[in-house]
Design a protein around this motif. Structure first.
Motif, PDB file in Angstrom:
ATOM      1  N   LEU A 193       0.831  -1.206   0.000  1.00 58.65           N
ATOM      2  CA  LEU A 193       0.000   0.000   0.000  1.00 58.65           C
ATOM      3  C   LEU A 193       0.867   1.259   0.000  1.00 58.65           C
ATOM      4  N   ALA A 194       2.018   1.177   0.676  1.00 53.82           N
ATOM      5  CA  ALA A 194       2.963   2.299   0.602  1.00 53.82           C
ATOM      6  C   ALA A 194       3.481   2.438  -0.826  1.00 53.82           C
ATOM      7  N   PHE A 195       3.662   1.297  -1.484  1.00 53.96           N
ATOM      8  CA  PHE A 195       4.100   1.332  -2.885  1.00 53.96           C
ATOM      9  C   PHE A 195       3.038   1.997  -3.763  1.00 53.96           C
ATOM     10  N   ALA A 196       1.780   1.756  -3.432  1.00 50.79           N
ATOM     11  CA  ALA A 196       0.708   2.407  -4.187  1.00 50.79           C
ATOM     12  C   ALA A 196       0.844   3.933  -4.081  1.00 50.79           C
ATOM     13  N   GLN A 197       1.190   4.388  -2.877  1.00 55.82           N
ATOM     14  CA  GLN A 197       1.399   5.842  -2.712  1.00 55.82           C
ATOM     15  C   GLN A 197       2.597   6.313  -3.540  1.00 55.82           C
ATOM     16  N   ILE A 198       3.619   5.461  -3.618  1.00 54.98           N
ATOM     17  CA  ILE A 198       4.785   5.820  -4.429  1.00 54.98           C
ATOM     18  C   ILE A 198       4.392   5.915  -5.901  1.00 54.98           C
ATOM     19  N   CYS A 199       3.503   5.029  -6.355  1.00 55.42           N
ATOM     20  CA  CYS A 199       3.018   5.119  -7.742  1.00 55.42           C
ATOM     21  C   CYS A 199       2.312   6.456  -7.965  1.00 55.42           C
ATOM     22  N   GLN A 200       1.543   6.886  -6.964  1.00 55.20           N
ATOM     23  CA  GLN A 200       0.882   8.196  -7.077  1.00 55.20           C
ATOM     24  C   GLN A 200       1.924   9.301  -7.131  1.00 55.20           C
ATOM     25  N   ASP A 201       2.922   9.232  -6.233  1.00 52.54           N
ATOM     26  CA  ASP A 201       3.958  10.267  -6.203  1.00 52.54           C
ATOM     27  C   ASP A 201       4.734  10.304  -7.518  1.00 52.54           C
ATOM     28  N   ALA A 202       4.903   9.136  -8.121  1.00 53.73           N
ATOM     29  CA  ALA A 202       5.636   9.067  -9.395  1.00 53.73           C
ATOM     30  C   ALA A 202       4.748   9.472 -10.572  1.00 53.73           C
ATOM     31  N   GLU A 203       3.493   9.769 -10.271  1.00 53.65           N
ATOM     32  CA  GLU A 203       2.519  10.133 -11.302  1.00 53.65           C
ATOM     33  C   GLU A 203       2.393   9.076 -12.387  1.00 53.65           C
ATOM     34  N   LEU A 204       2.493   7.833 -11.953  1.00 57.30           N
ATOM     35  CA  LEU A 204       2.267   6.710 -12.867  1.00 57.30           C
ATOM     36  C   LEU A 204       0.823   6.796 -13.353  1.00 57.30           C
ATOM     37  N   PRO A 205       0.590   6.649 -14.650  1.00 53.79           N
ATOM     38  CA  PRO A 205      -0.788   6.769 -15.146  1.00 53.79           C
ATOM     39  C   PRO A 205      -1.748   5.850 -14.381  1.00 53.79           C
ATOM     40  N   ALA A 206      -2.946   6.367 -14.127  1.00 47.90           N
ATOM     41  CA  ALA A 206      -3.925   5.625 -13.336  1.00 47.90           C
ATOM     42  C   ALA A 206      -4.228   4.278 -13.977  1.00 47.90           C
ATOM     43  N   GLY A 207      -4.345   3.247 -13.158  1.00 47.90           N
ATOM     44  CA  GLY A 207      -4.736   1.931 -13.644  1.00 47.90           C
ATOM     45  C   GLY A 207      -3.583   1.044 -14.085  1.00 47.90           C
ATOM     46  N   VAL A 208      -2.371   1.614 -14.213  1.00 41.24           N
ATOM     47  CA  VAL A 208      -1.239   0.791 -14.642  1.00 41.24           C
ATOM     48  C   VAL A 208      -0.869  -0.200 -13.531  1.00 41.24           C
ATOM     49  N   VAL A 209      -0.923   0.285 -12.292  1.00 39.00           N
ATOM     50  CA  VAL A 209      -0.728  -0.598 -11.138  1.00 39.00           C
ATOM     51  C   VAL A 209      -1.965  -0.506 -10.260  1.00 39.00           C
ATOM     52  N   ASN A 210      -2.549  -1.663  -9.954  1.00 32.54           N
ATOM     53  CA  ASN A 210      -3.689  -1.726  -9.034  1.00 32.54           C
ATOM     54  C   ASN A 210      -3.343  -2.722  -7.943  1.00 32.54           C
ATOM     55  N   ILE A 211      -3.681  -2.375  -6.720  1.00 31.84           N
ATOM     56  CA  ILE A 211      -3.355  -3.282  -5.613  1.00 31.84           C
ATOM     57  C   ILE A 211      -4.623  -3.613  -4.851  1.00 31.84           C
ATOM     58  N   VAL A 212      -4.959  -4.913  -4.871  1.00 28.63           N
ATOM     59  CA  VAL A 212      -6.148  -5.371  -4.152  1.00 28.63           C
ATOM     60  C   VAL A 212      -5.698  -6.251  -2.995  1.00 28.63           C
ATOM     61  N   THR A 213      -6.091  -5.846  -1.795  1.00 25.35           N
ATOM     62  CA  THR A 213      -5.698  -6.615  -0.615  1.00 25.35           C
ATOM     63  C   THR A 213      -6.794  -7.622  -0.291  1.00 25.35           C
ATOM     64  N   GLY A 214      -6.393  -8.686   0.392  1.00 22.01           N
ATOM     65  CA  GLY A 214      -7.363  -9.714   0.752  1.00 22.01           C
ATOM     66  C   GLY A 214      -6.693 -11.059   0.919  1.00 22.01           C
ATOM     67  N   ASP A 215      -7.506 -12.080   1.152  1.00 11.50           N
ATOM     68  CA  ASP A 215      -6.958 -13.408   1.390  1.00 11.50           C
ATOM     69  C   ASP A 215      -7.053 -14.276   0.134  1.00 11.50           C
TER      70      ASP A 215
END
Lengths: 480, 310
Positions: A193-215
């Motif tokens: 999830l911290a990496f997801a924030q890094i993707c935002q900070d890097a302005e990676l285009p939306a949807g290129v990386v998606n992270i779904v948490t769960g079992d």
């Protein structure tokens, strides 16, 4: 003089952990549709660190559709050199925030801060730097003149090296032009999830990386989603089998990195002091939560007593305890479930008549811990010689000749890694030719580098991660 | 084990023994040293480590320009490293050329040891009789520790018996003075050689094995010291006798010194954490230890003007 090291805890102030985390879909954190969440716990203290959302089938669908749209509209059209810029940016952001990420990893996983700081985080950023370099050179990678990505890659990673496994998955997938939906292990979601924030900070285009948490249910929904084009999984052989069954008959690409029961083979002409370190690093590194761990020590009979004596004396020096202390060597077991699994196999070792030796260390009252354990008198027929324990438990077997070492080492359904300790180069090469393992280390163990391909044979899986070969896992096979 | 290895049979046996020692994997040794360097020593542990390190310093001056005045000053410093703080322990030893040993002894009395570098230091290129005379002279002048150099030429030529016998011959004229054998690891080049030379020196009767003269680069390094600490540990397991280790040259900061102490602790064991079994051959190191000590007691950094130059 008794040289007791004073406590040297890393500061926890380096990280801010939110009370609640949503799912990272299409560039934003969103709440799951049915609103369920679960707790993530610090295994060293049993403290609840945060609530993490559980992605249901609808959420997985949203994530896959976001990845598909990003692939179609942005990522597949972007020149490799431009994709590389994003990867370099992510690599730099990780390097800059490595202290913070190391602390977060240690809190959520239980591994010692020394390891997350000195091993995991440097490798994570190195992996992104490495694959950034490939993004505009794919036609020279030896796969085809016009290599084509799959599209949407579904990636499921384990809890033992949470951010590092994320890097192994995401970096080559993005470099080759895929978009991804990644599911971290349920006990270790925070660095993803911290990496997801890094993707935002890097302005990676939306949807290129998606992270779904769960079992596991989230993972199953992801694997079975019809619009997923490629599945990459690291975890147990059992789940690997389920995934293979689930996608049978589809056109989905698949790479699996599964369990192991590696032989660490010590010859009588080994550099002994370094071999002892290699045995320790092989099985006690990361509490033995390593798929390529050297869990079977095969030691030549002529030096077996000497090696064991040295090993035990070395193990008494290991420092087990607070993973946040910079001097801790052995941290916490990641979850009560894993603790129970390790304890069960230790009990099986006792019952089957192997001799157990446990390093003398005081286990903390809270959290889940297992002291470094050595079983001697182990035979090929013992469960502890056959099953992956995924804990700090070493099974010691002996051999008399190189031929016998090869036969014993290969006598396992797994084939992920092996180690050879000898000062005789010709013997090392002779052994390496015959050992059935994807990775073979000579006079070292558990050494990783982004330029070096990693992966298994037999029931340890297929496909490679790292190196030029790692690109192949995310490029479609050309039909000519 | 003080008999010499005579004749061809003895020389062959010695060579076979040394060559049968386990090899050292360089990458692994460097990795182990780097891992131990990452230990974080704070607060009380650091305070005690600094005092221990001070008490292990062989305060050294080995210059052609050494004068009685310089040696007196250094000897006084060894006695009272910080004149304003009597809680600072004395250094272990003053280490000088043999002609200065008497002057050092006059100043320090029995309070600290006096070591003299003898045996045609630093090259060791002289006849045995000359080396023995050098040693005897140092002992007569009051040195109770002799830092001898081995014949690296003979060692590299494979003439281990010659190196061995020379150590035995020097030990004979030490008259009870402690013998430190300098391997000059910078000239031995490989860790396999360092291990062999360590065993050779211990078998020949060394009380201490020492890395370097300080005149050759590289001098002491952590990996070299690691290999030597493994050797004294294994020697102890084999014989029950503890031999000392002295890294010398290039150790300048308190931080470096603490890294060495961690390595001693986790390699040979805490029994070696005493000036009787571990020393630092150094000159500048003492002042950095003192400045760090002042910082820990006052809470702020002092400066080079708050410690004495010698």
């Amino acid at each position: 003089m008794n040289f007791d090291y004073a406590p040297a805890p890393e500061s926890r102030d380096l990280v801010t952990i939110d009370a609640h985390y949503g799912l990272f879909i299409d560039g934003e954190f969103v709440e799951p549709t049915d609103g369920t969440s679960f707790k993530t716990i610090n295994p060293a203290t049993e403290e609840v660190l945060a609530e993490v959302s559980e992605a249901g089938p609808n959420d997985v669908d949203r994530a896959v559709r976001a990845a598909q749209a990003a692939y179609a509209k942005v990522w597949s059209k972007m020149p490799g050199a431009e994709r590389a810029k994003y990867l370099y940016r992510i690599a730099r952001l990780i390097a800059e925030r490595s202290r913070e990420l190391a602390v977060l990893e240690t809190l959520d996983n239980g591994k010692p801060i020394r390891e997350s700081r000195d091993v995991d985080m440097p490798l994570v950023s190195a992996h992104f730097f490495y694959y950034a370099g490939w993004a505009d050179k794919l036609e020279h990678a030896g796969f085809s003149d016009a290599p084509r990505p799959y599209g949407v890659a579904a990636q499921i990673i384990p809890w033992n090296f949470p951010l590092l496994m994320l890097a192994w998955k995401i970096a080559p997938a993005l470099a080759t032009g895929n978009t991804v939906v990644l599911k971290p292990a349920e006990t270790t979601s925070l660095t993803a999830l911290a990496f997801a924030q890094i993707c935002q900070d890097a302005e990676l285009p939306a949807g290129v990386v998606n992270i779904v948490t769960g079992d596991g249910a989230t993972g199953r929904a992801l694997v079975e989603h019809p619009d997923v084009n490629k599945v990459a999984f690291t975890g147990s052989t059992e789940v690997g089998r389920q995934i293979q069954r689930a996608i049978a008959g589809t056109t989905k690409g698949l790479t699996l990195e599964l369990g192991g029961k590696a032989a660490n083979i010590v010859f009588d002409d080994a550099p002994l002091d370094e071999a002892i370190e290699g045995i320790v690093n092989g099985i006690y590194f990361n509490q033995g939560h390593v798929c390529c761990a050297g869990s079977r020590l095969l030691v030549q009979e002529s030096v077996a007593d000497d090696v064991l004596e040295r090993l035990k004396s070395r193990l008494t020096m290991l420092r087990l305890g607070d993973p946040m202390d910079k001097n801790t060597d052995i941290g916490a077991i990641n979850s009560p479930a894993q603790h129970a699994r390790i304890a069960e196999l230790i009990a099986a070792g006792d019952e089957e008549g192997a001799q157990r030796w446990t390093a003398p260390c005081v286990l903390p009252d809270k959290g889940w811990w297992i002291a470094p354990t050595v079983f001697t008198g182990v035979t090929q027929a013992h469960r502890i010689a056959r099953e992956e324990i995924f804990g700090p438990v070493l099974s010691v077997l002996s051999f008399r000749t190189p031929e016998e070492a090869v036969i014993k080492a290969n006598n396992t359904p797994y084939g992920l890694s092996a180690g050879i300790w000898s000062e005789k180069g010709s013997r090392t090469l002779w052994m390496a030719e015959r050992l059935q393992a994807g990775v073979i280390w000579a006079n070292t163990f558990n050494r990783f580098d982004p330029a070096s391909p990693f992966g298994g044979v037999k029931e340890s899986g297929f496909g490679r991660e790292g190196g030029r070969q790692g690109l192949g896992a995310y490029l479609q096979r050309e039909v000519r | 084990m003080t008999t010499t290895w005579d004749g061809r049979t003895g020389a062959t046996a010695l060579r076979q023994f040394l060559h049968a020692l386990p090899g050292v994997d360089e990458v692994g040794a460097h990795g182990r040293a780097a891992m131990l360097s990452s230990r974080s020593i704070k607060a009380d542990a650091k305070r005690r480590a600094i005092d221990l390190a001070i008490s292990m310093v062989d305060l050294t001056t080995l210059e052609g320009a050494d004068t009685p005045g310089k040696v007196r000053a250094l000897s006084n410093k060894a006695l009272r490293p910080d004149p304003l703080d009597i809680s600072v322990p004395s250094a272990a030893c003053v280490c000088v050329y043999s002609d200065m040993a008497g002057i050092a002894r006059e100043v320090v009395g029995d309070a600290v040891h006096v070591a003299a570098v003898a045996t045609a230091f630093p090259s060791g290129r002289a006849a045995l009789a000359v080396k023995q005379a050098d040693t005897q002279d140092a002992v007569q002048r009051g040195a109770d520790e002799i830092d001898m150099v081995i014949d690296r030429g003979a060692f590299l030529a494979g003439d281990y018996a010659k190196v061995f016998n020379e150590i035995v011959d020097i030990k004979q004229v030490c008259a009870g003075a402690h013998l430190k054998v300098i391997l000059e690891t910078g000239e031995l080049a490989t860790y396999d050689n360092v291990r062999r030379a360590s065993w050779l020196a211990m078998m020949a009767g060394a009380d201490f094995i020492k890395t370097s003269t300080g005149k050759i680069a590289p001098a002491a390094t952590l990996p070299v010291t690691l290999v030597m600490l493994e050797a004294v540990r294994d020697w102890y397991l084999a014989t029950g006798v503890r031999i000392g280790v002295k890294p010398a040259g290039g150790i300048r900061t308190a931080k470096d010194a603490i890294r060495y102490l961690v390595m001693v602790n986790e390699t040979a064991g805490p029994e070696w954490l005493t000036p009787d079994l571990f020393r630092f051959g150094a000159s500048g190191l003492l002042n950095d230890l003192l400045m760090q000590r002042q910082r820990m007691s006052t809470g702020h950094y002092s400066g080079p003007d708050y410690v004495t130059i010698d």
